[in-house]
Scaffold this motif. Structure first.
Motif, PDB file in Angstrom:
ATOM      1  N   ASP A 122       0.824  -1.266   0.155  1.00  0.00           N
ATOM      2  CA  ASP A 122       0.019  -0.123   0.087  1.00  0.00           C
ATOM      3  C   ASP A 122       0.826   1.379  -0.118  1.00  0.00           C
ATOM      4  O   ASP A 122       0.505   2.206   1.023  1.00  0.00           O
ATOM      5  CB  ASP A 122      -0.916  -0.252   1.019  1.00  0.00           C
ATOM      6  N   ALA A 123       1.774   1.472  -0.827  1.00  0.00           N
ATOM      7  CA  ALA A 123       2.349   2.715  -1.051  1.00  0.00           C
ATOM      8  C   ALA A 123       2.136   3.272  -2.545  1.00  0.00           C
ATOM      9  O   ALA A 123       1.441   2.540  -3.222  1.00  0.00           O
ATOM     10  CB  ALA A 123       4.006   2.282  -1.035  1.00  0.00           C
ATOM     11  N   SER A 124       2.974   4.259  -2.815  1.00  0.00           N
ATOM     12  CA  SER A 124       2.377   4.806  -4.133  1.00  0.00           C
ATOM     13  C   SER A 124       2.827   3.973  -5.387  1.00  0.00           C
ATOM     14  O   SER A 124       2.039   3.855  -6.217  1.00  0.00           O
ATOM     15  CB  SER A 124       3.276   6.228  -4.363  1.00  0.00           C
ATOM     16  N   ASP A 125       3.761   3.290  -5.202  1.00  0.00           N
ATOM     17  CA  ASP A 125       4.361   2.373  -6.183  1.00  0.00           C
ATOM     18  C   ASP A 125       5.204   1.243  -5.111  1.00  0.00           C
ATOM     19  O   ASP A 125       5.792   1.979  -4.214  1.00  0.00           O
ATOM     20  CB  ASP A 125       5.077   2.828  -7.261  1.00  0.00           C
ATOM     21  N   SER A 126       5.504   0.129  -5.925  1.00  0.00           N
ATOM     22  CA  SER A 126       6.362  -0.846  -4.641  1.00  0.00           C
ATOM     23  C   SER A 126       6.922  -1.739  -5.649  1.00  0.00           C
ATOM     24  O   SER A 126       6.116  -2.467  -6.675  1.00  0.00           O
ATOM     25  CB  SER A 126       5.605  -1.386  -3.948  1.00  0.00           C
ATOM     26  N   VAL A 180      -7.895  -2.204  12.646  1.00  0.00           N
ATOM     27  CA  VAL A 180      -7.603  -1.731  11.141  1.00  0.00           C
ATOM     28  C   VAL A 180      -6.225  -2.074  10.939  1.00  0.00           C
ATOM     29  O   VAL A 180      -5.926  -2.064   9.708  1.00  0.00           O
ATOM     30  CB  VAL A 180      -8.196  -0.009  11.404  1.00  0.00           C
ATOM     31  N   LEU A 181      -5.239  -1.789  11.706  1.00  0.00           N
ATOM     32  CA  LEU A 181      -3.797  -1.809  11.406  1.00  0.00           C
ATOM     33  C   LEU A 181      -3.620  -3.479  11.310  1.00  0.00           C
ATOM     34  O   LEU A 181      -3.066  -3.612  10.224  1.00  0.00           O
ATOM     35  CB  LEU A 181      -3.103  -1.530  12.591  1.00  0.00           C
ATOM     36  N   ARG A 182      -4.296  -4.201  11.800  1.00  0.00           N
ATOM     37  CA  ARG A 182      -4.225  -5.740  11.879  1.00  0.00           C
ATOM     38  C   ARG A 182      -4.687  -6.009  10.575  1.00  0.00           C
ATOM     39  O   ARG A 182      -4.267  -6.740   9.499  1.00  0.00           O
ATOM     40  CB  ARG A 182      -4.843  -6.495  12.792  1.00  0.00           C
ATOM     41  N   ASN A 183      -5.753  -5.624   9.858  1.00  0.00           N
ATOM     42  CA  ASN A 183      -6.281  -5.630   8.622  1.00  0.00           C
ATOM     43  C   ASN A 183      -5.577  -5.328   7.493  1.00  0.00           C
ATOM     44  O   ASN A 183      -5.524  -5.783   6.284  1.00  0.00           O
ATOM     45  CB  ASN A 183      -7.785  -5.114   8.507  1.00  0.00           C
ATOM     46  N   ARG A 184      -4.897  -4.029   7.792  1.00  0.00           N
ATOM     47  CA  ARG A 184      -3.968  -3.422   6.748  1.00  0.00           C
ATOM     48  C   ARG A 184      -2.866  -4.431   6.426  1.00  0.00           C
ATOM     49  O   ARG A 184      -2.661  -5.068   5.409  1.00  0.00           O
ATOM     50  CB  ARG A 184      -3.405  -2.014   7.431  1.00  0.00           C
ATOM     51  N   LEU A 192       3.932  -9.736   4.349  1.00  0.00           N
ATOM     52  CA  LEU A 192       4.054 -11.068   4.451  1.00  0.00           C
ATOM     53  C   LEU A 192       4.401 -11.804   5.695  1.00  0.00           C
ATOM     54  O   LEU A 192       5.512 -11.455   6.328  1.00  0.00           O
ATOM     55  CB  LEU A 192       5.244 -11.331   3.386  1.00  0.00           C
ATOM     56  N   SER A 193       3.598 -12.717   6.062  1.00  0.00           N
ATOM     57  CA  SER A 193       3.611 -13.281   7.188  1.00  0.00           C
ATOM     58  C   SER A 193       4.587 -14.569   7.299  1.00  0.00           C
ATOM     59  O   SER A 193       5.028 -15.048   5.990  1.00  0.00           O
ATOM     60  CB  SER A 193       2.325 -14.019   7.692  1.00  0.00           C
ATOM     61  N   ASN A 194       4.891 -14.930   8.386  1.00  0.00           N
ATOM     62  CA  ASN A 194       6.047 -16.107   8.180  1.00  0.00           C
ATOM     63  C   ASN A 194       5.312 -17.230   7.559  1.00  0.00           C
ATOM     64  O   ASN A 194       6.341 -18.092   6.830  1.00  0.00           O
ATOM     65  CB  ASN A 194       6.424 -16.597   9.843  1.00  0.00           C
TER      66      ASN A 194
END
Ligand SMILES: [Zn+2]
Ligand SMILES: [Zn+2]
Length: 263
Positions: A122-126, A180-184, A192-194
């Motif tokens: 969720d950045a301008s581009d990545s 809200v942060l967890r959902n983000r 990416l999770s473990n």
């Protein structure tokens, strides 16, 4: 060499015989200079800064590297354009320091052949980066909500991989972050999770892979042990199929690492 890795700042140094670059500068320019110098590296030899995306923990020191240390900044149009809007990056990167690159198009820096590829975040581009040199290759995939087919194809034959293993799913669920942060974080445009990282190794076959570095571990929702043991299981599955050992290292969040020799 990792100079810092995580939400307090990310910065990686990569050197070949004929080139030296920094990927991301989420810590200050002076700190970067000092950490490199401790490792015996002269900042003057750094040819460029490559930027993955315009979040503070990746760009805070980019303006300092470009305007004080005179390093050109390579990234995509969206990142170069929006980077200067981030109030935590000072000074701003001047137009003369910007070098535009396009995703999927190789460019050369000394003996490095570098390709940026899209990463969902969720950045301008990545973007992630793949560096090829003298028959060896390394890729960096960080701040990736999910592993896309495009990422898989870009890293499928690399020798070395730096990949995000941001959070332990149970720790995130029970940790201090609001919903809200967890959902983000779990949205597919977050981190990416473990488990996602381990699954990537379970279902893919990176035939040339020799060494994996786990980066961008969360301070609150992960531990080095949890990331290591989870991803090691996935790597063990892949190791069976490719028929050779694959080394795994967890990059510390705050301290610089040693200079790893990859050859
Ligand atoms: Zn980010
Ligand atoms: Zn980040």
């Amino acid at each position: 060499m990792s100079l810092a890795s995580g939400s307090n700042g990310n910065c990686y140094y990569i050197e070949t015989e004929g080139a030296a670059v920094i990927i991301d500068a989420g810590i200050g320019g002076r700190t970067i200079k000092k950490r490199l110098s401790t490792a015996g590296v002269d900042m003057n030899g750094v040819m460029a800064v490559l930027v993955t995306h315009d979040h503070s923990d990746h760009i805070k020191g980019v303006g300092s590297l470009s305007e004080i240390f005179g390093k050109p900044v390579y990234s995509t149009e969206g990142i170069l354009e929006n980077m200067n809007k981030n109030y935590r990056m000072n000074p701003k990167v001047s137009p003369a320091s910007k070098r535009l690159i396009r995703k999927g198009e190789k460019f050369l820096l000394g003996d490095m052949e570098i390709t940026a590829f899209p990463v969902p975040h969720d950045a301008s581009d990545s973007v992630g980066y793949r560096i090829d040199c003298d028959g060896k290759s390394l890729a960096l995939v960080t701040d990736a909500g999910v592993i896309t087919d495009e990422i898989v194809s870009m890293v499928s034959d690399v020798d070395y991989l730096v990949i995000e293993s941001n959070y332990d799913e149970v720790m995130l669920e029970n940790g201090p972050y609001p919903l809200v942060l967890r959902n983000r974080i779990t949205s597919g445009n977050g981190h990416l999770s473990n488990k996602q990282c381990a699954e990537f190794f379970c279902v893919n076959e990176l035939k040339n892979l020799k060494k994996v570095f786990l980066c961008h571990l969360s301070a609150h929702n992960n531990t080095a042990d949890s990331a290591f043991s989870c991803v090691r299981k996935g790597l063990d599955v892949m190791q069976e199929r490719v028929g050779h050992d694959i080394d795994l290292k967890v990059l510390p969040r705050l301290q610089p690492t040693e200079m790893f020799s990859l050859c």
